[in-house]
Design a protein around this motif. Structure first.
Motif, PDB file in Angstrom:
ATOM      1  N   ILE A 136      18.127  13.157 -40.809  1.00  0.00           N
ATOM      2  CA  ILE A 136      17.169  14.314 -41.507  1.00  0.00           C
ATOM      3  C   ILE A 136      16.217  14.707 -40.202  1.00  0.00           C
ATOM      4  CG2 ILE A 136      15.339  14.486 -43.238  1.00  0.00           C
ATOM      5  CD1 ILE A 136      17.108  12.424 -44.851  1.00  0.00           C
ATOM      6  N   VAL A 137      15.680  13.731 -39.429  1.00  0.00           N
ATOM      7  CA  VAL A 137      14.666  14.442 -38.633  1.00  0.00           C
ATOM      8  C   VAL A 137      15.594  15.346 -37.489  1.00  0.00           C
ATOM      9  CG1 VAL A 137      13.679  13.551 -36.145  1.00  0.00           C
ATOM     10  CG2 VAL A 137      13.240  12.319 -38.371  1.00  0.00           C
ATOM     11  N   GLY A 138      16.600  15.154 -37.203  1.00  0.00           N
ATOM     12  CA  GLY A 138      17.683  15.915 -36.253  1.00  0.00           C
ATOM     13  C   GLY A 138      17.855  17.448 -36.823  1.00  0.00           C
ATOM     14  N   LYS A 139      17.812  17.325 -38.192  1.00  0.00           N
ATOM     15  CA  LYS A 139      18.088  18.655 -38.815  1.00  0.00           C
ATOM     16  C   LYS A 139      16.603  19.583 -39.078  1.00  0.00           C
ATOM     17  CE  LYS A 139      22.413  18.546 -39.720  1.00  0.00           C
ATOM     18  NZ  LYS A 139      23.398  19.625 -39.171  1.00  0.00           N
ATOM     19  N   THR A 140      15.354  18.766 -39.088  1.00  0.00           N
ATOM     20  CA  THR A 140      14.257  19.414 -39.305  1.00  0.00           C
ATOM     21  C   THR A 140      13.346  19.469 -38.209  1.00  0.00           C
ATOM     22  OG1 THR A 140      13.307  17.232 -40.162  1.00  0.00           O
ATOM     23  CG2 THR A 140      14.442  18.653 -41.815  1.00  0.00           C
ATOM     24  N   GLU A 141      13.343  18.749 -37.248  1.00  0.00           N
ATOM     25  CA  GLU A 141      12.468  18.557 -35.959  1.00  0.00           C
ATOM     26  C   GLU A 141      12.961  18.768 -34.853  1.00  0.00           C
ATOM     27  OE1 GLU A 141       9.682  15.247 -36.187  1.00  0.00           O
ATOM     28  OE2 GLU A 141      10.047  15.204 -38.533  1.00  0.00           O
ATOM     29  N   ASP A 142      12.255  18.924 -33.576  1.00  0.00           N
ATOM     30  CA  ASP A 142      12.999  19.360 -32.473  1.00  0.00           C
ATOM     31  C   ASP A 142      13.779  18.136 -31.751  1.00  0.00           C
ATOM     32  OD1 ASP A 142      11.260  17.181 -31.294  1.00  0.00           O
ATOM     33  OD2 ASP A 142       9.647  18.711 -30.439  1.00  0.00           O
ATOM     34  N   ILE A 143      14.387  18.542 -30.767  1.00  0.00           N
ATOM     35  CA  ILE A 143      15.679  17.644 -30.262  1.00  0.00           C
ATOM     36  C   ILE A 143      14.919  16.409 -29.505  1.00  0.00           C
ATOM     37  CG2 ILE A 143      15.702  18.784 -27.916  1.00  0.00           C
ATOM     38  CD1 ILE A 143      18.974  18.376 -28.500  1.00  0.00           C
ATOM     39  N   SER A 144      13.909  16.620 -28.955  1.00  0.00           N
ATOM     40  CA  SER A 144      13.141  15.676 -28.140  1.00  0.00           C
ATOM     41  C   SER A 144      12.611  14.325 -29.283  1.00  0.00           C
ATOM     42  CB  SER A 144      11.807  15.950 -27.482  1.00  0.00           C
ATOM     43  OG  SER A 144      11.073  16.546 -28.121  1.00  0.00           O
ATOM     44  N   TYR A 146      14.221  13.980 -32.317  1.00  0.00           N
ATOM     45  CA  TYR A 146      15.476  13.245 -32.645  1.00  0.00           C
ATOM     46  C   TYR A 146      15.910  12.369 -31.732  1.00  0.00           C
ATOM     47  CZ  TYR A 146      20.521  13.507 -33.795  1.00  0.00           C
ATOM     48  OH  TYR A 146      21.886  13.084 -34.113  1.00  0.00           O
ATOM     49  N   GLN A 147      16.012  12.661 -30.416  1.00  0.00           N
ATOM     50  CA  GLN A 147      16.433  11.733 -29.363  1.00  0.00           C
ATOM     51  C   GLN A 147      15.568  10.312 -29.028  1.00  0.00           C
ATOM     52  OE1 GLN A 147      16.718  14.055 -25.835  1.00  0.00           O
ATOM     53  NE2 GLN A 147      18.520  15.186 -26.510  1.00  0.00           N
ATOM     54  N   TYR A 148      14.154  10.772 -29.338  1.00  0.00           N
ATOM     55  CA  TYR A 148      13.172   9.426 -29.572  1.00  0.00           C
ATOM     56  C   TYR A 148      13.430   8.424 -30.431  1.00  0.00           C
ATOM     57  CZ  TYR A 148       9.102   6.607 -29.510  1.00  0.00           C
ATOM     58  OH  TYR A 148       8.344   5.535 -29.656  1.00  0.00           O
ATOM     59  N   SER A 149      13.827   9.079 -31.893  1.00  0.00           N
ATOM     60  CA  SER A 149      14.177   8.379 -32.880  1.00  0.00           C
ATOM     61  C   SER A 149      15.496   7.401 -32.685  1.00  0.00           C
ATOM     62  CB  SER A 149      14.176   9.137 -34.213  1.00  0.00           C
ATOM     63  OG  SER A 149      12.861   9.841 -34.336  1.00  0.00           O
ATOM     64  N   LEU A 150      16.473   8.223 -32.432  1.00  0.00           N
ATOM     65  CA  LEU A 150      17.808   7.511 -32.106  1.00  0.00           C
ATOM     66  C   LEU A 150      17.482   6.272 -30.697  1.00  0.00           C
ATOM     67  CD1 LEU A 150      20.221  10.373 -31.806  1.00  0.00           C
ATOM     68  CD2 LEU A 150      20.139   8.697 -33.299  1.00  0.00           C
ATOM     69  N   GLN A 151      16.648   6.636 -29.996  1.00  0.00           N
ATOM     70  CA  GLN A 151      16.500   5.333 -28.988  1.00  0.00           C
ATOM     71  C   GLN A 151      15.842   4.264 -29.681  1.00  0.00           C
ATOM     72  OE1 GLN A 151      14.271   7.623 -26.082  1.00  0.00           O
ATOM     73  NE2 GLN A 151      16.180   8.169 -24.998  1.00  0.00           N
ATOM     74  N   GLN A 167      24.247   5.584 -30.707  1.00  0.00           N
ATOM     75  CA  GLN A 167      24.373   5.897 -29.326  1.00  0.00           C
ATOM     76  C   GLN A 167      25.335   7.170 -29.004  1.00  0.00           C
ATOM     77  OE1 GLN A 167      22.734   3.869 -26.492  1.00  0.00           O
ATOM     78  NE2 GLN A 167      23.547   5.912 -25.580  1.00  0.00           N
ATOM     79  N   LYS A 168      26.385   7.144 -29.981  1.00  0.00           N
ATOM     80  CA  LYS A 168      27.308   8.346 -29.922  1.00  0.00           C
ATOM     81  C   LYS A 168      26.432   9.612 -30.048  1.00  0.00           C
ATOM     82  CE  LYS A 168      31.535   6.083 -30.639  1.00  0.00           C
ATOM     83  NZ  LYS A 168      32.606   5.890 -31.902  1.00  0.00           N
ATOM     84  N   LEU A 169      25.544   9.730 -31.288  1.00  0.00           N
ATOM     85  CA  LEU A 169      24.820  10.719 -31.294  1.00  0.00           C
ATOM     86  C   LEU A 169      23.916  11.200 -30.368  1.00  0.00           C
ATOM     87  CD1 LEU A 169      23.820   9.772 -35.363  1.00  0.00           C
ATOM     88  CD2 LEU A 169      25.476  11.632 -34.195  1.00  0.00           C
ATOM     89  N   LEU A 170      23.398  10.193 -29.713  1.00  0.00           N
ATOM     90  CA  LEU A 170      22.308  10.323 -28.746  1.00  0.00           C
ATOM     91  C   LEU A 170      23.246  10.983 -27.513  1.00  0.00           C
ATOM     92  CD1 LEU A 170      19.341  10.138 -27.528  1.00  0.00           C
ATOM     93  CD2 LEU A 170      20.197   7.691 -26.603  1.00  0.00           C
ATOM     94  N   ASP A 171      24.025  10.361 -27.184  1.00  0.00           N
ATOM     95  CA  ASP A 171      25.032  11.112 -25.960  1.00  0.00           C
ATOM     96  C   ASP A 171      25.282  12.492 -26.109  1.00  0.00           C
ATOM     97  OD1 ASP A 171      24.534   8.674 -24.765  1.00  0.00           O
ATOM     98  OD2 ASP A 171      26.651   7.874 -25.373  1.00  0.00           O
ATOM     99  N   ALA A 172      25.827  12.675 -27.386  1.00  0.00           N
ATOM    100  CA  ALA A 172      26.169  14.097 -27.768  1.00  0.00           C
ATOM    101  C   ALA A 172      24.980  14.921 -27.749  1.00  0.00           C
ATOM    102  CB  ALA A 172      26.811  14.015 -29.168  1.00  0.00           C
ATOM    103  N   SER A 173      23.960  14.567 -28.304  1.00  0.00           N
ATOM    104  CA  SER A 173      22.526  15.366 -28.156  1.00  0.00           C
ATOM    105  C   SER A 173      22.210  15.686 -26.959  1.00  0.00           C
ATOM    106  CB  SER A 173      21.273  14.633 -28.978  1.00  0.00           C
ATOM    107  OG  SER A 173      20.178  15.355 -28.886  1.00  0.00           O
ATOM    108  N   ARG A 174      22.236  14.769 -25.938  1.00  0.00           N
ATOM    109  CA  ARG A 174      22.114  14.849 -24.393  1.00  0.00           C
ATOM    110  C   ARG A 174      22.908  15.836 -23.757  1.00  0.00           C
ATOM    111  NH1 ARG A 174      20.561   8.541 -23.226  1.00  0.00           N
ATOM    112  NH2 ARG A 174      18.097   8.744 -23.975  1.00  0.00           N
ATOM    113  N   LYS A 175      24.234  15.795 -24.047  1.00  0.00           N
ATOM    114  CA  LYS A 175      25.333  16.853 -23.748  1.00  0.00           C
ATOM    115  C   LYS A 175      24.854  18.258 -24.086  1.00  0.00           C
ATOM    116  CE  LYS A 175      28.854  13.466 -22.873  1.00  0.00           C
ATOM    117  NZ  LYS A 175      30.069  12.683 -23.322  1.00  0.00           N
TER     118      LYS A 175
END
Length: 197
Positions: A136-144, A146-151, A167-175
């Motif tokens: 939900i954070v990934g859809k409503t807030e900025d990408i950084s 989202y990435q921090y929350s995944l980490q 981890q797959k979501l984080l890698d895809a987000s970074r790519k």
């Protein structure tokens, strides 16, 4: 090895004194090991019938050093496992509802339901709920964010199945972020009448 040896003495051979010796040796040689909460709880159970003072010490140590562990919760509330199981079932029902709402694009409503499910208490289903919270954070807030929350999620639940997915979501987000940066590229002044550097 000490942990499994202690279990053999305790549960298979029923040699409680040897079990206490091995568990104590484990706690001494390897303080703060992943087995410590379970060992403290087992020592409490073994000694509560023979040495009440020692049992109280183990119980106090378990409650103060590992207050959020399952074993501390069982010590405080013997019905914890049953209550936790019932809470997990409620959480699963709420999760299903929240996920359907999330898929429909109603992120704020989904967030409220997930928060309600998490507030039911710590259960084995919490990692799944928290991952949906991050989606939900990934859809409503900025990408950084989202990435921090995944980490943070991966750090909190490193052994869970969901951590691999996170981890797959984080890698895809970074790519995706890198591709966006490359796509923007460097823009140059198109007018040749202006100075160039």
């Amino acid at each position: 090895a000490y942990f499994f040896l202690g279990d053999i003495y305790n549960f298979k051979l029923h040699e409680k004194k040897n079990a206490v010796d091995i568990y104590t040796l484990l706690l001494t040689r390897f303080p703060d090991s992943e087995y410590e909460p379970e060992v403290l709880y087992t020592l409490y159970l073994i000694t509560k019938e023979t040495d009440l003072h020692a049992a109280e010490q183990y119980a106090t140590r378990l409650k103060t050093e590992h207050p959020t562990s399952t074993f501390a919760r069982i010590l405080i509330n013997p019905d914890y496992l049953q209550e936790s199981s019932q809470a997990a079932e409620k959480q699963k029902a709420l999760y299903k509802n929240a996920y359907e709402i999330f898929e429909a694009g109603h992120y704020d409503s989904a967030r409220v339901i997930v928060d309600n499910a998490i507030s039911l208490g710590e259960t084995t289903f919490n990692p799944t709920l928290k991952l949906l919270q991050i989606l939900i954070v990934g859809k409503t807030e900025d990408i950084s964010r989202y990435q921090y929350s995944l980490q943070e999620y991966i750090k909190a639940y490193p052994e869970s199945e969901q951590a691999q997915y996170a981890q797959k979501l984080l890698d895809a987000s970074r790519k995706f972020e890198e591709a966006e940066e490359k796509r923007k590229g460097i823009t140059f002044i198109t007018s040749f009448d202006e100075p160039h550097y």
